[in-house]
Scaffold this motif. Structure first.
Motif, PDB file in Angstrom:
ATOM      1  N   GLN A   1       0.827  -1.214   0.000  1.00  0.00           N
ATOM      2  CA  GLN A   1       0.000   0.000   0.000  1.00  0.00           C
ATOM      3  C   GLN A   1       0.864   1.268   0.000  1.00  0.00           C
ATOM      4  N   ILE A   2       1.970   1.232   0.737  1.00  0.00           N
ATOM      5  CA  ILE A   2       2.875   2.392   0.778  1.00  0.00           C
ATOM      6  C   ILE A   2       3.515   2.620  -0.586  1.00  0.00           C
ATOM      7  N   GLN A   3       3.948   1.536  -1.212  1.00  0.00           N
ATOM      8  CA  GLN A   3       4.612   1.653  -2.516  1.00  0.00           C
ATOM      9  C   GLN A   3       3.671   2.207  -3.592  1.00  0.00           C
ATOM     10  N   SER A   4       2.367   1.986  -3.420  1.00  0.00           N
ATOM     11  CA  SER A   4       1.414   2.478  -4.412  1.00  0.00           C
ATOM     12  C   SER A   4       0.857   3.860  -4.065  1.00  0.00           C
ATOM     13  N   ALA A   5       1.345   4.447  -2.962  1.00  0.00           N
ATOM     14  CA  ALA A   5       0.836   5.753  -2.535  1.00  0.00           C
ATOM     15  C   ALA A   5       1.238   6.842  -3.520  1.00  0.00           C
ATOM     16  N   ASN A   6       0.324   7.776  -3.781  1.00  0.00           N
ATOM     17  CA  ASN A   6       0.648   8.891  -4.672  1.00  0.00           C
ATOM     18  C   ASN A   6       1.321  10.016  -3.893  1.00  0.00           C
ATOM     19  N   SER A   7       1.730  11.073  -4.606  1.00  0.00           N
ATOM     20  CA  SER A   7       2.490  12.162  -3.984  1.00  0.00           C
ATOM     21  C   SER A   7       1.670  12.968  -2.983  1.00  0.00           C
ATOM     22  N   ILE A   8       0.351  12.904  -3.086  1.00  0.00           N
ATOM     23  CA  ILE A   8      -0.501  13.580  -2.107  1.00  0.00           C
ATOM     24  C   ILE A   8      -0.373  12.891  -0.752  1.00  0.00           C
ATOM     25  N   ILE A   9      -0.239  11.573  -0.795  1.00  0.00           N
ATOM     26  CA  ILE A   9      -0.199  10.782   0.435  1.00  0.00           C
ATOM     27  C   ILE A   9       1.201  10.746   1.031  1.00  0.00           C
ATOM     28  N   ALA A  10       2.212  10.524   0.210  1.00  0.00           N
ATOM     29  CA  ALA A  10       3.583  10.433   0.731  1.00  0.00           C
ATOM     30  C   ALA A  10       4.586  10.835  -0.335  1.00  0.00           C
ATOM     31  N   SER A  11       5.560  11.645   0.065  1.00  0.00           N
ATOM     32  CA  SER A  11       6.642  12.015  -0.847  1.00  0.00           C
ATOM     33  C   SER A  11       7.545  10.805  -1.060  1.00  0.00           C
ATOM     34  N   ASN A  12       8.384  10.869  -2.089  1.00  0.00           N
ATOM     35  CA  ASN A  12       9.323   9.771  -2.337  1.00  0.00           C
ATOM     36  C   ASN A  12      10.249   9.563  -1.142  1.00  0.00           C
ATOM     37  N   GLU A  13      10.659  10.688  -0.520  1.00  0.00           N
ATOM     38  CA  GLU A  13      11.519  10.598   0.659  1.00  0.00           C
ATOM     39  C   GLU A  13      10.811   9.867   1.801  1.00  0.00           C
ATOM     40  N   GLN A  14       9.516  10.185   1.968  1.00  0.00           N
ATOM     41  CA  GLN A  14       8.767   9.566   3.055  1.00  0.00           C
ATOM     42  C   GLN A  14       8.525   8.085   2.788  1.00  0.00           C
TER      43      GLN A  14
ATOM     44  N   ILE B   1     -11.775  11.879  -2.561  1.00  0.00           N
ATOM     45  CA  ILE B   1     -10.912  11.315  -1.514  1.00  0.00           C
ATOM     46  C   ILE B   1      -9.580  12.045  -1.478  1.00  0.00           C
ATOM     47  N   ASN B   2      -9.009  12.301  -2.649  1.00  0.00           N
ATOM     48  CA  ASN B   2      -7.746  13.037  -2.695  1.00  0.00           C
ATOM     49  C   ASN B   2      -7.899  14.437  -2.104  1.00  0.00           C
ATOM     50  N   ASN B   3      -9.021  15.077  -2.390  1.00  0.00           N
ATOM     51  CA  ASN B   3      -9.274  16.414  -1.820  1.00  0.00           C
ATOM     52  C   ASN B   3      -9.409  16.347  -0.296  1.00  0.00           C
ATOM     53  N   LEU B   4     -10.018  15.264   0.196  1.00  0.00           N
ATOM     54  CA  LEU B   4     -10.133  15.085   1.642  1.00  0.00           C
ATOM     55  C   LEU B   4      -8.752  14.936   2.280  1.00  0.00           C
ATOM     56  N   ILE B   5      -7.910  14.127   1.658  1.00  0.00           N
ATOM     57  CA  ILE B   5      -6.553  13.922   2.183  1.00  0.00           C
ATOM     58  C   ILE B   5      -5.783  15.234   2.196  1.00  0.00           C
ATOM     59  N   ILE B   6      -5.934  16.020   1.132  1.00  0.00           N
ATOM     60  CA  ILE B   6      -5.265  17.322   1.056  1.00  0.00           C
ATOM     61  C   ILE B   6      -5.760  18.241   2.165  1.00  0.00           C
ATOM     62  N   ALA B   7      -7.061  18.243   2.414  1.00  0.00           N
ATOM     63  CA  ALA B   7      -7.632  19.115   3.448  1.00  0.00           C
ATOM     64  C   ALA B   7      -7.122  18.728   4.838  1.00  0.00           C
ATOM     65  N   ILE B   8      -7.075  17.428   5.126  1.00  0.00           N
ATOM     66  CA  ILE B   8      -6.566  16.973   6.427  1.00  0.00           C
ATOM     67  C   ILE B   8      -5.086  17.306   6.560  1.00  0.00           C
ATOM     68  N   LYS B   9      -4.347  17.105   5.458  1.00  0.00           N
ATOM     69  CA  LYS B   9      -2.915  17.422   5.463  1.00  0.00           C
ATOM     70  C   LYS B   9      -2.689  18.899   5.754  1.00  0.00           C
ATOM     71  N   ARG B  10      -3.438  19.771   5.083  1.00  0.00           N
ATOM     72  CA  ARG B  10      -3.273  21.217   5.286  1.00  0.00           C
ATOM     73  C   ARG B  10      -3.588  21.620   6.718  1.00  0.00           C
ATOM     74  N   ALA B  11      -4.605  21.010   7.299  1.00  0.00           N
ATOM     75  CA  ALA B  11      -4.965  21.329   8.684  1.00  0.00           C
ATOM     76  C   ALA B  11      -3.834  20.924   9.635  1.00  0.00           C
ATOM     77  N   ARG B  12      -3.232  19.778   9.381  1.00  0.00           N
ATOM     78  CA  ARG B  12      -2.131  19.314  10.226  1.00  0.00           C
ATOM     79  C   ARG B  12      -0.903  20.210  10.053  1.00  0.00           C
ATOM     80  N   ILE B  13      -0.613  20.585   8.811  1.00  0.00           N
ATOM     81  CA  ILE B  13       0.528  21.462   8.553  1.00  0.00           C
ATOM     82  C   ILE B  13       0.323  22.803   9.239  1.00  0.00           C
TER      83      ILE B  13
END
Length: 452
Positions: free
Chosen positions: A43-56, A277-289
């Protein structure tokens, strides 16, 4: 429709192929944990850049999922404990664990108490045959057991499992999960919800998705801690076009167990609402940031106030021989705050969901480190004050004389940090003994920085 065959979501995924009945509970637990790690890696390997950077992604894989290590769930508690790790393909093994939970055994013990020894042994024989993979023999004995004790919902669940996953007779499987719902309802909300999920699964296979959605909604209503009920309900609402309700449940899941972000991202049944779903992930990410950025400002201000106190007390400790060395040996910062803040900012700049998670953990740890350093500082001050109070008259007279000689130098040093009255109290308190030590703990500066 998948009436006479297993649906793709009911088949074992490749990483779960080794999970089978026939092992003891401890072995099963270890096998599933290892399979779950492979599942998570996929699941991690298939994650897109919204979910995890290459470094992460590289970091999570190389550190054995350290960032989310609390999420390789235990399965000894059954479906509820597995959370995002659960998959339909290992349902029978999960049911194996459920049957060893004390809460279920207590219920079944009451249901079986009126039965004679032969009836009890018949059920045990059926369970043993099932555990060994002798499904037709197990079904025969379970059906006989049902006649002896129709109210034992665990028998109906086992029969439903056999019809669903081995005989692939979903009509009969549905019949027995309906019975399981009926007879578990007066005894246990959890096992009612457990049975509702399987009843819902079969209806979903039959393309009766709205009926299935009603059942999972009931399951999550009566068992709010059963996260899989929210997940299945989110899938069903996505399929019937109710994206708003699906997103509502996913928001709850993503904030409760972040691994559901990975699970939902890899689940093709969510493709119909992938953009939402991607928009939801972005919204949660922005709130955490945003929260982390706010915490960075707070800790920088706190550190700006705290560091002069620390630096000045170091000067005091090093400058005055009257303070025994053992009192402050090893007194130093536990953290380099400036470099840590820079590292957190660099992680935030990667701008992905799991990078925000990592930054959040780091800033929370940094806040705790600063609190620990403050505690160390207060402890050192208290130790010095205790020493002052324990001095004899000759010590105080000698320090007063030395204080007169060093007064001008001391004031010159203090002027470098402006109105740091706190530093003044520390130095004069040490030099002049008991009286000024009392002033230290009563000073407005001390109480402002170290509130009670």
């Amino acid at each position: 429709m998948y009436i006479k065959e297993l649906a793709p979501w009911e088949e074992k995924q490749q990483y779960y192929e080794i999970v089978k009945l026939g092992h003891d509970l401890n072995s099963q637990s270890n096998i599933i944990k290892e399979a779950s790690k492979k599942q998570l890696e996929s699941q991690i390997q298939s994650a897109n850049s919204i979910i995890a950077s290459n470094e992460q992604i590289s970091k999570m894989l190389s550190t054995n999922f350290e960032l989310i290590s609390d999420g390789i769930q235990e399965i000894s508690g059954g479906l509820a404990e597995m959370k995002s790790t659960f998959e339909w393909g290992i349902s029978e093994v999960v049911w194996h664990f459920e049957q060893n939970r004390k809460v279920l055994n207590d219920i079944i013990r009451v249901l079986m108490s009126p039965l004679d020894t032969q009836a009890k042994e018949l059920k045990m024989r059926a369970q043993d045959a099932y555990g060994n993979g002798w499904y037709e023999d197990a079904l025969e004995d379970f059906l006989l057991s049902e006649k002896n004790n129709r109210y034992d919902f665990s028998i109906h669940i086992s029969i439903g499992m056999i019809y669903l996953f081995h005989l692939v007779d979903k009509i009969k499987a549905l019949e027995y999960f309906e019975k399981a719902v009926k007879y578990s309802r007066p005894k246990s909300n959890y096992y009612t919800s457990f049975s509702l999920l399987y009843q819902s699964l079969i209806l979903f296979d039959m393309d009766k998705i709205q009926e299935a959605e009603k059942l999972t909604h009931e399951a999550l209503t009566i068992s709010p801690n059963l996260l899989e009920a929210y997940y299945q309900n989110a899938i069903q609402n996505a399929q019937i076009g109710n994206a708003e309700k699906s997103i509502q449940h996913l928001r709850f899941l993503f904030n409760t167990d972040v691994k559901y972000v990975l699970k939902a991202n890899a689940d093709n049944l969510f493709n119909v609402i992938r953009e939402q779903i991607n928009n939801l992930i972005i919204a949660i990410k922005r709130a955490r940031i945003s929260k982390v950025e706010s915490q960075i400002k707070e800790i920088k201000n706190d550190w700006k106030t705290y560091k002069p106190f620390y630096d000045e007390l170091k000067i005091v400790c090093n400058q005055y021989s009257e303070i025994p060395n053992h009192m402050y040996r090893g007194f130093s910062l536990s953290h380099n705050y400036d470099s840590s803040i820079k590292e957190i900012k660099d992680i935030l700049d990667r701008n992905s969901f799991f990078d925000a998670i990592e930054a959040e953990k780091m800033i929370n740890q940094l806040i705790q480190d600063l609190e620990n350093d403050k505690d160390t500082l207060v402890e050192l001050i208290d130790t010095i004050m205790t020493y002052c109070h324990g001095m004899n008259t000759a010590d105080i007279r000698r320090m007063n004389e030395e204080g007169d000689r060093k007064s001008e130098n001391t004031k010159s040093t203090l002027s470098k940090i402006g109105e740091n009255v706190f530093g003044l109290f520390v130095i004069i308190g040490v030099i002049n003994g008991i009286g000024k030590c009392n002033h230290l703990i009563n000073s407005s500066s001390y109480n402002a920085f170290f509130p009670a």
